[in-house]
Design an enzyme around this catalytic site. Structure first.
Site, PDB file in Angstrom:
ATOM      1  N   HIS A   1       1.960   4.606  -2.971  1.00  0.00           N
ATOM      2  CA  HIS A   1       2.126   6.033  -2.763  1.00  0.00           C
ATOM      3  C   HIS A   1       3.445   6.304  -3.032  1.00  0.00           C
ATOM      4  O   HIS A   1       3.670   7.320  -3.977  1.00  0.00           O
ATOM      5  CB  HIS A   1       1.841   6.416  -1.153  1.00  0.00           C
ATOM      6  CG  HIS A   1       0.559   6.058  -0.723  1.00  0.00           C
ATOM      7  ND1 HIS A   1      -0.426   6.572  -0.982  1.00  0.00           N
ATOM      8  CD2 HIS A   1       0.093   5.510   0.566  1.00  0.00           C
ATOM      9  CE1 HIS A   1      -1.568   6.552  -0.422  1.00  0.00           C
ATOM     10  NE2 HIS A   1      -1.348   5.829   0.722  1.00  0.00           N
TER      11      HIS A   1
ATOM     12  N   HIS B   1       0.881  -1.183  -0.112  1.00  0.00           N
ATOM     13  CA  HIS B   1      -0.017   0.049   0.139  1.00  0.00           C
ATOM     14  C   HIS B   1       0.732   1.196   0.215  1.00  0.00           C
ATOM     15  O   HIS B   1       0.487   2.199  -0.744  1.00  0.00           O
ATOM     16  CB  HIS B   1      -0.982  -0.139   1.299  1.00  0.00           C
ATOM     17  CG  HIS B   1      -1.760   1.232   1.437  1.00  0.00           C
ATOM     18  ND1 HIS B   1      -2.993   1.231   1.101  1.00  0.00           N
ATOM     19  CD2 HIS B   1      -1.510   2.399   1.750  1.00  0.00           C
ATOM     20  CE1 HIS B   1      -3.525   2.427   1.474  1.00  0.00           C
ATOM     21  NE2 HIS B   1      -2.622   3.198   1.945  1.00  0.00           N
ATOM     22  N   GLU B   2       1.901   1.073   1.021  1.00  0.00           N
ATOM     23  CA  GLU B   2       2.705   2.437   0.832  1.00  0.00           C
ATOM     24  C   GLU B   2       3.587   2.555  -0.216  1.00  0.00           C
ATOM     25  O   GLU B   2       4.060   3.718  -0.728  1.00  0.00           O
ATOM     26  CB  GLU B   2       3.669   2.329   2.347  1.00  0.00           C
ATOM     27  CG  GLU B   2       2.662   2.537   3.605  1.00  0.00           C
ATOM     28  CD  GLU B   2       1.880   3.697   3.591  1.00  0.00           C
ATOM     29  OE1 GLU B   2       2.303   4.564   3.064  1.00  0.00           O
ATOM     30  OE2 GLU B   2       1.018   3.549   4.160  1.00  0.00           O
TER      31      GLU B   2
ATOM     32  N   ASP C   1      -5.509   8.977   3.783  1.00  0.00           N
ATOM     33  CA  ASP C   1      -5.430   8.832   2.432  1.00  0.00           C
ATOM     34  C   ASP C   1      -6.826   9.778   1.879  1.00  0.00           C
ATOM     35  O   ASP C   1      -6.854  10.641   1.085  1.00  0.00           O
ATOM     36  CB  ASP C   1      -5.447   7.566   1.676  1.00  0.00           C
ATOM     37  CG  ASP C   1      -4.013   6.976   1.969  1.00  0.00           C
ATOM     38  OD1 ASP C   1      -3.287   7.606   2.218  1.00  0.00           O
ATOM     39  OD2 ASP C   1      -4.106   5.852   1.817  1.00  0.00           O
TER      40      ASP C   1
END
Length: 378
Positions: free
Chosen positions: A85, A81-82, A178
């Site tokens: 980003h 997930h990170e 987010d």
């Protein structure tokens, strides 16, 4: 708290905070407890189109195995997930300093967040999109696995459900999650960035209060911790953006003041006190051989005992380990450097010699900016 470097991806250090190492066994136990396995076995079985053997999942040490695999898989998912980003940020040539996994998930640290609304929007949504993709991959794996692989089916199915939940939860407009950053990006399309941040931060604070109430009523320490994190991060970022706006366009050389009030390092403390009364100043720049070597304040004097006041010199109590900054450094970056080093002042080296800048100078500059608006009073 201490972080441990685990690996590096795309040149980005991946770190694990000690809070996660402490929490992982607890999470494994929570997932592997009988009620959780019962809760998810039916859901995962429905997704897989089969019936999971509940007795097999709960036999012997299997719950611990299930819990451990699911907990580790969850934080691998958070890392992805990170990295979503980070990938989006790198597409805009933004530097990603690190990714840290901790008790509440993950944090991707950027050297500088973009103020362009479209960039922040896509960087923010890249994480939830990645989680959805991971969930889809896990679901595809769930359909491909044989019905006899009970433990693997359960873990992969649990990760499919959890990744989708992770994406949906992160899209709540609770700034700075987010969804909150997406909200700020959309608000910034039609209003100043600082105003958009204030609105998003207020909404984030409201969510923090909601999470705190629900956490207290449900006796959920994690929800309470999340509420504290959101509240602190939302208010902190709002302040940071406000400071950045007030100092926008200024260098530390604009804010720094010439070393007008100076005192020699060899002067006695009594001489310092006399100068403070005569010049009505509580702060002096200390020189030695014509060079600026430090700063002395009334606080340094107060820290001395009576015996030290009669025997010490200014050199004994002045602050010498002050940051040295270039005059063309942005005022905001200089203020960050001052906070990071926990110094009361910094020495600014410019073409016309060494000047001094203190927190009071930054406060005065920001107050002047606030009073006169966006014009340049310097």
């Amino acid at each position: 708290m201490r972080n441990f470097h685990v690996t590096t991806v795309w040149g980005i250090p991946i770190r694990v905070n000690i809070s996660l190492l402490v929490f992982l066994p607890v999470l494994a136990w929570l997932i592997g407890s009988g009620s959780q396995i019962e809760l998810y076995a039916g859901l995962v079985g429905g997704l897989a189109g089969t019936t999971l053997d509940l007795a097999r999942l709960q036999a012997g040490s299997t719950p611990w195995l299930v819990g451990t695999l699911a907990a580790v898989g969850l934080f691998v998912s958070v890392t992805l997930h990170e990295l979503g980003h980070a990938w989006a940020a790198m597409r805009y040539d933004l530097e990603v300093e690190s990714i840290t996994l901790w008790i509440l998930g993950g944090l991707a640290s950027f050297k500088q967040m973009p103020r362009e609304w479209n960039r922040e929007f896509w960087i923010a949504v890249a994480g939830p999109i990645t989680s959805i993709l991971v969930g889809v991959v896990c679901y595809a794996g769930l359909l491909a696995l044989p019905a006899s692989a009970t433990v693997t089916l359960f873990v992969v199915g649990w990760l499919a459900v959890t990744n989708v939940f992770l994406a949906v939860f992160n899209m709540l407009p609770a700034f700075p999650m987010d969804g909150g950053r997406v909200l700020r990006a959309l608000l910034a399309r039609s209003r100043p960035y600082a105003s958009a941040t204030r609105i998003a931060a207020r909404i984030g604070t409201a969510f923090a209060v909601l999470f705190a109430v629900v956490g207290a009523l449900s006796f959920s320490p994690l929800l309470l911790l999340l509420a504290l994190f959101i509240y602190a991060a939302a208010t902190g970022e709002s302040r940071t953006v406000a400071l950045s706006d007030l100092l926008d366009g200024l260098t530390v050389g604009d804010v720094a003041r010439p070393a007008a009030l100076t005192i020699e390092a060899e002067a006695s403390v009594e001489d310092l006190v006399d100068r403070m009364f005569a010049d009505r100043s509580t702060e002096f720049t200390v020189t030695q051989g014509g060079e600026v070597v430090g700063v002395v304040t009334v606080a340094d004097f107060h820290a001395l005992s009576q015996a030290e006041r009669s025997s010490d010199t200014v050199a004994d109590l002045m602050e010498t380990d002050l940051p040295r900054l270039a005059a063309d450094l942005s005022a905001f970056d200089a203020l960050v450097e001052l906070d990071t080093s926990r110094a009361s002042a910094a020495l600014v080296e410019g073409p016309d010699g060494v000047h001094v800048v203190s927190r009071e100078d930054f406060s005065s500059a920001m107050e002047m900016r606030r009073l006169v608006g966006t014009g340049d009073p310097f």
